[in-house]
Design an enzyme around this catalytic site. Structure first.
Site, mmCIF file in Angstrom:
data_model
loop_
_atom_site.group_PDB
_atom_site.id
_atom_site.type_symbol
_atom_site.label_atom_id
_atom_site.label_comp_id
_atom_site.label_asym_id
_atom_site.label_seq_id
_atom_site.Cartn_x
_atom_site.Cartn_y
_atom_site.Cartn_z
ATOM 1 N N CYS A 89 0.829 -1.190 0.000
ATOM 2 C CA CYS A 89 0.000 0.000 0.000
ATOM 3 C C CYS A 89 0.870 1.250 0.000
ATOM 4 C CB CYS A 89 -0.903 0.020 1.234
ATOM 5 S SG CYS A 89 -1.888 -1.474 1.440
ATOM 6 N N ALA A 96 -4.487 -4.612 -2.639
ATOM 7 C CA ALA A 96 -4.960 -5.792 -1.918
ATOM 8 C C ALA A 96 -4.203 -7.031 -2.381
ATOM 9 C CB ALA A 96 -6.463 -5.971 -2.127
ATOM 10 N N GLY A 146 3.199 -3.059 3.071
ATOM 11 C CA GLY A 146 4.169 -4.137 3.044
ATOM 12 C C GLY A 146 3.558 -5.496 3.274
ATOM 13 N N ASP A 165 -2.400 -9.611 7.380
ATOM 14 C CA ASP A 165 -1.225 -9.436 8.228
ATOM 15 C C ASP A 165 -1.263 -8.106 8.956
ATOM 16 O OD1 ASP A 165 -0.895 -8.218 5.722
ATOM 17 O OD2 ASP A 165 1.280 -8.352 5.770
ATOM 18 N N SER A 193 11.693 -11.144 -7.029
ATOM 19 C CA SER A 193 12.877 -10.581 -7.682
ATOM 20 C C SER A 193 14.151 -11.175 -7.102
ATOM 21 C CB SER A 193 12.889 -9.062 -7.512
ATOM 22 O OG SER A 193 14.136 -8.505 -7.855
ATOM 23 N N GLY A 194 15.214 -11.193 -7.906
ATOM 24 C CA GLY A 194 16.530 -11.617 -7.428
ATOM 25 C C GLY A 194 17.374 -10.480 -6.896
#
Length: 604
Positions: A2, A52, A75, A99, A369-370
């Protein structure tokens, strides 16, 4: 994921400031296209724009808990399931599956010590109704951004500077130090470009009360003796990666991986594919592979390795192919500057990433992602070049800025006043003074611990910010498994001799993923994020700068050196030969867009 924004003022009634609080929140609509919320109290206004991802229906924010506290959150906390069970056993009751609610109840149970229990990427603001205090918290590695602007009787805050600048109390003023930070290729200070504004440092929390502000560091890299042998270390790295990727695959919306064909992204994609079919995406440039020219940083194009890995793990793969006209589009440059809130001179490294993420967002909401594996495991070429390692400055600067600098295009008198050499040297000395060391460590290991620390705390923040801004500008959440603090702590304290046990870069990571990848990818030398080699793009840059230079009202002109501009816009017989020279063109164009669109006042 967000965007958050807010305002605390103990000297005014903020229930009269709904329009301003909403304006601050609305600037975060790109980060949160799915929902909007505002909590407006007498002394605290908390806004949220929501993307969301977990509990799509039930996770509306700001979220309250029985009138005791309010949270606006950005997050993901990956261990929220375990924390939820622990809190439920203590009597907490939950209304949602999100969360966010777990973090809120965690605060009610443990106070600010809740941060010690969180595993994830997060930046949130929590208003405690009981104590009339605001708590701002940012994750350990600084994956998610958070800025604040102190007021005489409170504070403004937001996920990005634009949220703060939407409040009339925070004008867009840039002083000489702000300009220095803008032009630096290292995260030297936790003070952003705008005067009066601060970035909450990674691993920190800020408490705001009537008595003022209190900044506390709750996490930092520490020096610990590494007692595991090589086999145990490799096994531990693999076990950590298995657990991390498993946790970060949790999502109630479509998820994919970013694939470059390099070691890092290939391992992440392969681990994700072990748990089910994964969709993957890669960026490419029209004609890039066919006309590729190797240089000192990149020896081969990504495309063949991308196809190899996608076929190997059976991913549902898509290449996003970009052309020079798209990359040179002025509207794209404006969008990228808007996403950053400041100009940057890395050009199509920004714009191509923005376009890649925009294309991915049509199919997925979350991507793995790496990013950060090079900083954690020692992947960049300059980790291994004696002249860079031994240089009395940041090693990446010693390597990539040997001949030209983007700032060469700036006015010479301005450059003298900026004195970037001294500014950078001061930042380097400060960073070295922070490095934790072990007693009786040999000289080589001691220096490489410093090099690793510099990358994790001064180089990685720029890359994480870039990834966050370009992705969230189009409403895409990007997760970074290699930034899990457990992995970072463990590898940071692994001896350099073990990190390079086979004489190569990223030896530990290569060994940990050896059974996952085809041999050519396992052996592939580190290649940085690609930039277009199409001469048409550079010609478009020169044409754009010629147009800027011909308009006497262009706000950037007083900052530029006329002779350098004339040299830069002259069409040579062939393409510009160095990336840094091209970055000078990018810097001038970005500065002009920024000064125009943001109405910045330079206080130099």
């Amino acid at each position: 994921m967000c965007g958050i924004a807010g305002w605390v003022d103990f000297d005014r009634d903020l229930t009269d400031e709904r329009a301003t609080a909403l304006a601050m929140t609305e600037t975060m609509s790109c980060r949160g296209p799915d929902d909007q919320g505002l909590h407006l109290g007498r002394h605290a206004a908390l806004g949220n724009r929501r993307l969301a991802v977990i509990d799509v229906e039930g996770g509306h924010m700001p979220m309250t808990a029985d009138g005791l506290a309010v949270i606006t959150y950005s997050g993901e906390v990956y261990n929220f399931g375990e924390l939820r069970a622990e809190l439920a056993a203590k009597g907490h009751r939950f209304r949602t599956r999100s969360d966010t609610e777990v973090v809120l109840h965690g605060y009610l149970e443990w106070g600010e010590a809740v941060v010690d229990r969180l595993n994830g990427m997060y930046a949130f603001a929590l208003w405690d109704e009981r104590t009339q205090e605001l708590l701002l918290i940012r994750d350990r590695m600084g994956i998610k951004p958070l800025y604040y602007y102190p007021l005489p009787h409170g504070v403004l805050f937001g996920s990005e500077p634009k949220a703060i600048l939407a409040n009339p109390l925070a004008p867009p003023v840039v002083d000489i130090d702000g300009l220095r930070q803008l032009l630096s290729l290292a995260s030297l200070r936790q003070r952003p470009v705008y005067k009066g504004m601060y970035e909450l440092p990674p691993g920190h929390l800020l408490r705001v009360s009537r008595q003022g502000t209190r900044l506390r560091r709750y996490w930092a890299l520490e020096a610990r003796e590494h007692t595991d042998d090589l086999d145990t270390t490799v096994r531990t790295v693999r076990e950590l990666l298995e657990d991390i990727v498993s946790r970060q695959l949790v999502s109630d919306v479509p998820l994919c991986s970013l694939l470059s064909g390099g070691l890092d992204s290939s391992i992440v994609t392969a681990l994700a594919a072990k748990r089910g079919r994964i969709r993957s995406f890669a960026v490419d440039y029209a004609g890039y592979a066919e006309n590729f020219q190797a240089d000192e940083l990149r020896g081969d194009p990504d495309a063949p390795f991308v196809r190899m890995l996608a076929e190997h793990v059976g991913s549902d793969h898509t290449d996003i192919v970009l052309g020079p006209d798209e990359l040179a589009d002025p509207s794209l440059r404006a969008a990228v500057v808007r996403a950053w809130d400041v100009p940057h001179f890395v050009g199509d490294m920004n714009s191509s990433l923005y376009m890649l993420f925009r294309a991915i967002r049509e199919h997925s909401t979350v991507a793995l992602s790496g990013e950060s594996a090079d900083e954690v495991f020692g992947g960049y070429a300059w980790f291994h070049l004696p002249e860079a390692v031994q240089a009395d400055t940041f090693p990446w600067l010693a390597m990539v800025m040997r001949e030209h600098q983007p700032t060469d295009i700036l006015d010479t008198s301005l450059l003298r006043r900026l004195d970037m050499d001294t500014y950078t040297a001061d930042g380097y000395r400060t960073a070295l003074g922070e490095v934790p060391h072990l007693d009786e460590q040999d000289e080589r290991e001691r220096r490489m611990r410093e090099i690793c620390y510099l990358h994790l705390t001064r180089f990685l923040p720029f890359l994480l910010d870039r990834k966050d801004r370009m992705s969230m500008a189009v409403g895409l959440e990007v997760r970074v498994p290699f930034c899990d603090h457990r992995l970072v702590e463990y590898v940071f304290n692994t001896p350099w001799s073990m990190k390079t046990f086979d004489g190569r870069e990223k030896s530990l990571l290569r060994a940990a993923g050896a059974d996952l990848l085809p041999e050519p990818i396992l052996r592939r030398v580190k290649a940085p994020y690609p930039v277009t080699q199409d001469v048409g793009y550079e010609q478009a840059l020169r044409a754009a700068l010629r147009e800027v230079a011909s308009d006497k009202e262009s706000p950037v002109l007083p900052l530029l050196d006329p002779a350098a501009v004339r040299a830069a816009v002259t069409d040579p017989s062939e393409k510009v030969t160095t990336t840094m020279t091209r970055f000078g063109l990018e810097l001038a164009l970005d500065l002009n867009v920024w000064l125009t669109d943001y109405g910045v006042r330079l206080d130099l």
